[in-house]
Motif scaffolding. Structure first.
Motif, PDB file in Angstrom:
ATOM      1  N   CYS A 129      46.708 -17.816  22.477  1.00  0.00           N
ATOM      2  CA  CYS A 129      46.535 -19.149  21.893  1.00  0.00           C
ATOM      3  C   CYS A 129      45.559 -19.176  20.721  1.00  0.00           C
ATOM      4  CB  CYS A 129      46.054 -20.128  22.961  1.00  0.00           C
ATOM      5  SG  CYS A 129      44.362 -19.807  23.556  1.00  0.00           S
ATOM      6  N   GLY A 130      44.625 -18.212  20.667  1.00  0.00           N
ATOM      7  CA  GLY A 130      43.615 -18.251  19.612  1.00  0.00           C
ATOM      8  C   GLY A 130      42.577 -19.330  19.819  1.00  0.00           C
ATOM      9  N   ASN A 131      42.607 -20.014  20.979  1.00  0.00           N
ATOM     10  CA  ASN A 131      41.648 -21.088  21.223  1.00  0.00           C
ATOM     11  C   ASN A 131      41.074 -20.996  22.639  1.00  0.00           C
ATOM     12  OD1 ASN A 131      40.175 -23.355  20.395  1.00  0.00           O
ATOM     13  ND2 ASN A 131      41.670 -24.787  21.234  1.00  0.00           N
ATOM     14  N   CYS A 132      40.726 -19.768  23.039  1.00  0.00           N
ATOM     15  CA  CYS A 132      40.004 -19.560  24.293  1.00  0.00           C
ATOM     16  C   CYS A 132      39.023 -18.417  24.068  1.00  0.00           C
ATOM     17  CB  CYS A 132      40.959 -19.253  25.450  1.00  0.00           C
ATOM     18  SG  CYS A 132      41.682 -17.603  25.409  1.00  0.00           S
ATOM     19  N   ASP A 133      38.082 -18.249  24.986  1.00  0.00           N
ATOM     20  CA  ASP A 133      37.043 -17.244  24.785  1.00  0.00           C
ATOM     21  C   ASP A 133      37.608 -15.827  24.745  1.00  0.00           C
ATOM     22  OD1 ASP A 133      37.734 -17.514  27.484  1.00  0.00           O
ATOM     23  OD2 ASP A 133      35.764 -16.916  28.202  1.00  0.00           O
ATOM     24  N   LEU A 134      38.696 -15.567  25.481  1.00  0.00           N
ATOM     25  CA  LEU A 134      39.264 -14.218  25.497  1.00  0.00           C
ATOM     26  C   LEU A 134      40.031 -13.910  24.219  1.00  0.00           C
ATOM     27  CD1 LEU A 134      40.448 -13.965  29.208  1.00  0.00           C
ATOM     28  CD2 LEU A 134      38.293 -13.218  28.200  1.00  0.00           C
ATOM     29  N   CYS A 135      40.607 -14.933  23.599  1.00  0.00           N
ATOM     30  CA  CYS A 135      41.230 -14.722  22.282  1.00  0.00           C
ATOM     31  C   CYS A 135      40.153 -14.582  21.209  1.00  0.00           C
ATOM     32  CB  CYS A 135      42.170 -15.879  21.948  1.00  0.00           C
ATOM     33  SG  CYS A 135      43.722 -15.873  22.881  1.00  0.00           S
ATOM     34  N   ASP A 136      39.040 -15.329  21.366  1.00  0.00           N
ATOM     35  CA  ASP A 136      37.930 -15.215  20.406  1.00  0.00           C
ATOM     36  C   ASP A 136      37.333 -13.808  20.442  1.00  0.00           C
ATOM     37  OD1 ASP A 136      38.219 -17.910  19.895  1.00  0.00           O
ATOM     38  OD2 ASP A 136      36.587 -18.528  21.221  1.00  0.00           O
ATOM     39  N   THR A 137      37.043 -13.336  21.661  1.00  0.00           N
ATOM     40  CA  THR A 137      36.390 -12.034  21.846  1.00  0.00           C
ATOM     41  C   THR A 137      37.057 -11.308  23.014  1.00  0.00           C
ATOM     42  OG1 THR A 137      34.305 -13.087  21.186  1.00  0.00           O
ATOM     43  CG2 THR A 137      34.167 -10.878  22.146  1.00  0.00           C
ATOM     44  N   PRO A 138      38.078 -10.501  22.756  1.00  0.00           N
ATOM     45  CA  PRO A 138      38.744  -9.787  23.857  1.00  0.00           C
ATOM     46  C   PRO A 138      37.736  -8.957  24.651  1.00  0.00           C
ATOM     47  CG  PRO A 138      40.015  -9.596  21.836  1.00  0.00           C
ATOM     48  CD  PRO A 138      38.701 -10.222  21.452  1.00  0.00           C
ATOM     49  N   PRO A 139      37.794  -9.007  25.984  1.00  0.00           N
ATOM     50  CA  PRO A 139      36.805  -8.304  26.806  1.00  0.00           C
ATOM     51  C   PRO A 139      37.062  -6.803  26.847  1.00  0.00           C
ATOM     52  CG  PRO A 139      38.451  -9.304  28.213  1.00  0.00           C
ATOM     53  CD  PRO A 139      38.782  -9.735  26.811  1.00  0.00           C
ATOM     54  N   GLU A 140      36.002  -6.059  27.061  1.00  0.00           N
ATOM     55  CA  GLU A 140      36.145  -4.619  27.283  1.00  0.00           C
ATOM     56  C   GLU A 140      36.541  -4.402  28.738  1.00  0.00           C
ATOM     57  OE1 GLU A 140      33.448  -0.530  27.138  1.00  0.00           O
ATOM     58  OE2 GLU A 140      32.605  -2.447  26.457  1.00  0.00           O
ATOM     59  N   THR A 141      37.545  -3.578  28.965  1.00  0.00           N
ATOM     60  CA  THR A 141      38.016  -3.324  30.329  1.00  0.00           C
ATOM     61  C   THR A 141      37.906  -1.841  30.667  1.00  0.00           C
ATOM     62  OG1 THR A 141      40.293  -3.058  29.571  1.00  0.00           O
ATOM     63  CG2 THR A 141      39.630  -5.268  30.238  1.00  0.00           C
ATOM     64  N   PHE A 142      38.010  -1.530  31.950  1.00  0.00           N
ATOM     65  CA  PHE A 142      37.996  -0.134  32.379  1.00  0.00           C
ATOM     66  C   PHE A 142      38.829   0.003  33.645  1.00  0.00           C
ATOM     67  CE2 PHE A 142      34.707  -2.139  34.830  1.00  0.00           C
ATOM     68  CZ  PHE A 142      34.614  -1.433  36.025  1.00  0.00           C
ATOM     69  N   ASP A 143      39.238   1.208  33.945  1.00  0.00           N
ATOM     70  CA  ASP A 143      39.973   1.482  35.179  1.00  0.00           C
ATOM     71  C   ASP A 143      38.983   1.427  36.330  1.00  0.00           C
ATOM     72  OD1 ASP A 143      41.336   2.493  37.365  1.00  0.00           O
ATOM     73  OD2 ASP A 143      42.448   3.969  36.190  1.00  0.00           O
ATOM     74  N   GLY A 144      39.070   0.369  37.126  1.00  0.00           N
ATOM     75  CA  GLY A 144      38.105   0.161  38.205  1.00  0.00           C
ATOM     76  C   GLY A 144      38.569   0.699  39.540  1.00  0.00           C
ATOM     77  N   THR A 145      39.664   1.464  39.533  1.00  0.00           N
ATOM     78  CA  THR A 145      40.248   1.904  40.806  1.00  0.00           C
ATOM     79  C   THR A 145      39.250   2.688  41.650  1.00  0.00           C
ATOM     80  OG1 THR A 145      42.383   2.075  39.659  1.00  0.00           O
ATOM     81  CG2 THR A 145      42.213   3.074  41.856  1.00  0.00           C
ATOM     82  N   GLU A 146      38.571   3.660  41.037  1.00  0.00           N
ATOM     83  CA  GLU A 146      37.643   4.500  41.804  1.00  0.00           C
ATOM     84  C   GLU A 146      36.484   3.675  42.349  1.00  0.00           C
ATOM     85  OE1 GLU A 146      34.754   8.440  41.267  1.00  0.00           O
ATOM     86  OE2 GLU A 146      36.143   7.871  39.654  1.00  0.00           O
TER      87      GLU A 146
END
Length: 679
Positions: A388-405
């Motif tokens: 949408c370009g009008n939410c915090d995640l579109c403003d600044t995409p979060p850093e993610t990681f593989d949290g499985t372990e």
């Protein structure tokens, strides 16, 4: 009968319907049973108010809160519509005025609370006054398991049968299950004509943040929006008081609102919020459906809401005028534990508890989302959307990681301690922190002791919170909130599935820039002056400011700067009645000079008849002494010209009946030429 488009412009001041409105208005006007799901701010009220003006008889509107009814009645009266409400909050004079209007056959809309249907006399009264349509606002209140259930809404289906009139039900908050309940209880299971017009509110900026000094987070959010009307929702009554005090201490105008206050104190806060610019109300959900203020610029949640439906309805109170508005929702592990416990400890049957957990999961999924929040929210309501370009995640995409372990290590710690401990003790085990509790239970001898030393305690808190958000673990109320594994976690534990987490969301992100200004710097001083005039007029009339004009209308005035009443009539939200009442005042602010028009011409401002009047007046001035300029002066009065412009006679005979023989002889042919070319 006057057409819908004409009434839309002349009464409500709109040049065109909003998306979806026209087909709903047509169905309701035609007497169809209707269920309409529309987003807050999408113009639900107009979809029964406009048909009420087009149909014979009285439209009775069943609405859940007195404040909501009074606001709508005030707005209708300001637009020149005969409307009234019979409520316990009425003065004797107000009630007498409603009955007089009903007896005179003038009243078109009668608002009543659902509780009035419990009185035996209500049905006879509604039969006597000639009800031809029932409109039900906030129809989701009929859902027994919903967050706004009102028992007396269950009487509405019986009322529809007894009066044998069409019923139109409206709501902004209804998932598929709730829609089925509405159809069953209001329409006896017979499917009405249904309209589902989207849940998207593109003017709302959506944002979530993990709690990290939540009071500071709320104060910071409010500081960036100082002077704008806002609501802060809190989970407890005590928090509303302390947070309102903190806001006042930092220079804001703020008031608390909760169910423990005296009724007169709550009414005072409601009245202040409607009238004052820039007031912040810090409230529990008791401050709910009665909020009809269109220019709320932001809504913040200091605690996680109960469900995704509650969240959607509460943020929907911002930006109802369509102008930009901001939302922020704070959440933490304690919120998740509390909401799970409320569901598990409630009295609902098992299948309802499962549904409530699913609703909470949807909200937690939105809170812990990695990509566009709007797309995630709309997906829940069965709609598809791109970023949408009008939410915090579109403003600044979060850093993610593989949290499985990391998740498997946490699950192992939970299982090896027999699901008897909370996150704090489990994090001590994972990080290898020797505490008296660890030693006493010999948990330092577990294989999982210290296996998570490479992850900070802060980060582990975020991981556990996200695990709860993904419903991999839940607090067990029978074990004092100890965390236990859910079935959803088993595939991850067995290595059959992986999971992506956000990188330590407790680290404060770069603060989003202050909200975009409503108008350009050039237009801002004029907008302030228009708001000051609005406030003065509203205070003099003792009505909320938005009853005069809402923010969106003033913004359009500031940007387009109309110079005449005709131009003012083209502004969205300026109907004929408001143009007559307020046009000069606002033109005077814009131009420094009020419009000088004869009262008869003023009433035609903004309509084709106004342009015709001007042309007829010009023709008359050319012929005032006849074709050769030597005859005795003759003219038509302003009111007579207005009649010609409004009625638009098409023959010499019709024109003569209006003007009389002498005037028809002099002006008739020229006037008919003007009228013939008007189309």
């Amino acid at each position: 009968m006057t057409g819908a488009a004409t009434l839309l412009k002349d009464v409500f001041g709109f040049d065109a319907f909003r998306p979806g409105q026209e087909e709903i208005v047509s169905a309701v006007t035609a007497g169809e049973n209707v269920l309409a799901i529309m987003p807050t701010g999408g113009g639900k009220s107009l979809c029964f108010q406009l048909p009420a003006l087009m149909r014979e008889g009285v439209t009775v509107v069943i609405s859940p809160l007195i404040a909501l009814m009074r606001d709508q009645v005030r707005a209708l009266k300001a637009a020149g519509v005969e409307a009234g409400a019979l409520t316990s909050g009425n003065t004797e004079d107000e009630t007498n005025a409603v009955w007089q209007a009903l007896d005179d056959g003038r009243l078109k809309l009668l608002y009543i609370a659902p509780e009035r249907l419990a009185a035996g006399s209500a049905l006879n009264m509604l039969r006597r006054i000639g009800v031809s349509l029932i409109a039900v606002d906030e129809a989701h209140c009929v859902s027994q398991w919903g967050h706004d259930f009102r028992p007396d809404y269950l009487r509405i289906g019986e009322l529809r049968r007894a009066l044998d009139v069409p019923l139109a039900a409206f709501t902004a908050t209804a998932d598929a299950e709730t829609r089925e309940e509405i159809v069953a209880k209001l329409f006896d299971g017979h499917a009405p004509q249904s309209f589902l017009h989207g849940f998207d509110r593109p003017n709302l900026h959506l944002a979530f943040a993990a709690k990290d000094s939540p009071r500071k987070q709320i104060l910071s959010f409010a500081a960036a929006r100082k002077g704008q009307s806002g609501i802060v929702y809190c989970g407890t009554r005590a928090k509303t008081e302390t947070l309102a005090q903190a806001l006042r201490e930092t220079g804001h105008v703020a008031a608390a609102y909760h169910g423990g206050m005296l009724p007169e104190d709550r009414r005072e806060v409601e009245a202040r919020f409607n009238v004052e610019d820039g007031l912040i109300v810090v409230a529990t959900v008791a401050f709910g459906m009665g909020v009809d203020k269109p220019d709320i610029r932001w809504v913040a949640h200091a605690d996680l809401p109960k469900s995704i439906e509650a969240y959607y309805q509460e943020i929907g109170r911002a930006g109802r005028d369509g102008a930009p508005a901001e939302t922020l929702t704070l959440f933490g592990a304690d919120d998740i534990r509390l909401r799970r416990a409320q569901i598990d400890e409630g009295l609902a049957p098992p299948e309802r508890r499962m549904a409530d957990h699913a609703r909470l999961n949807a909200l937690l999924g939105l809170a812990e989302a990695h990509e566009c929040r709007r797309a995630k929210l709309l997906q829940y309501f069965g709609e598809e959307a791109d970023g949408c370009g009008n939410c915090d995640l579109c403003d600044t995409p979060p850093e993610t990681f593989d949290g499985t372990e990391a998740v498997r290590k946490a699950l192992s710690a939970i299982l090896r301690t027999d699901e008897w401990f909370g996150a704090g003790h489990l994090i001590d085990i994972l990080t290898g922190t020797l505490t008296d509790k660890i030693r006493a239970r010999r948990h330092d001898e577990l294989p999982t002791f210290g296996v998570g030393q490479d992850v900070s305690r802060h980060a582990w808190q975020g991981i556990f919170r996200q695990m709860m958000g993904h419903d991999l673990i839940r607090p067990d109320p029978e074990r004092h909130g100890a965390l236990r594994m859910t079935e959803a976690a088993r595939p991850i534990l067995r290595g059959e599935e992986s999971i992506i987490l956000r990188r330590d969301t407790l680290i404060t992100k770069t603060r989003r820039a202050a909200p975009k200004a409503l108008v350009s710097d050039e237009d801002a001083p004029l907008l302030s002056a228009l708001k000051a005039k609005r406030r003065a007029l509203a205070e003099a009339a003792k009505v909320p400011a938005y009853v005069v004009f809402n923010d969106r209308t003033l913004i359009e005035m500031a940007e387009t700067r109309p110079q005449t009443l005709d131009e003012m009539a083209g502004i969205t939200g300026v109907g004929a009645k408001k143009l007559e009442r307020y046009g000069d005042d606002f033109l005077n602010v814009i131009t420094g000079e009020a419009a000088r028009l004869h009262p008869s011409r003023r009433k035609l401002a903004g309509r084709m008849a106004g342009s015709l009047y001007d042309q007829l007046l010009q023709v008359q001035s050319d012929l005032v002494r006849g074709q050769d300029g030597h005859e005795k002066p003759l003219s038509c009065s302003a009111s007579l010209l207005a009649k010609v412009a409004s009625h638009r006679p098409s023959s010499a005979e019709d024109l003569a009946r209006l003007l009389g023989e002498k005037r028809a002889e002099r002006f008739g042919p020229a006037f008919l030429d003007v009228l013939a070319t008007a189309d």
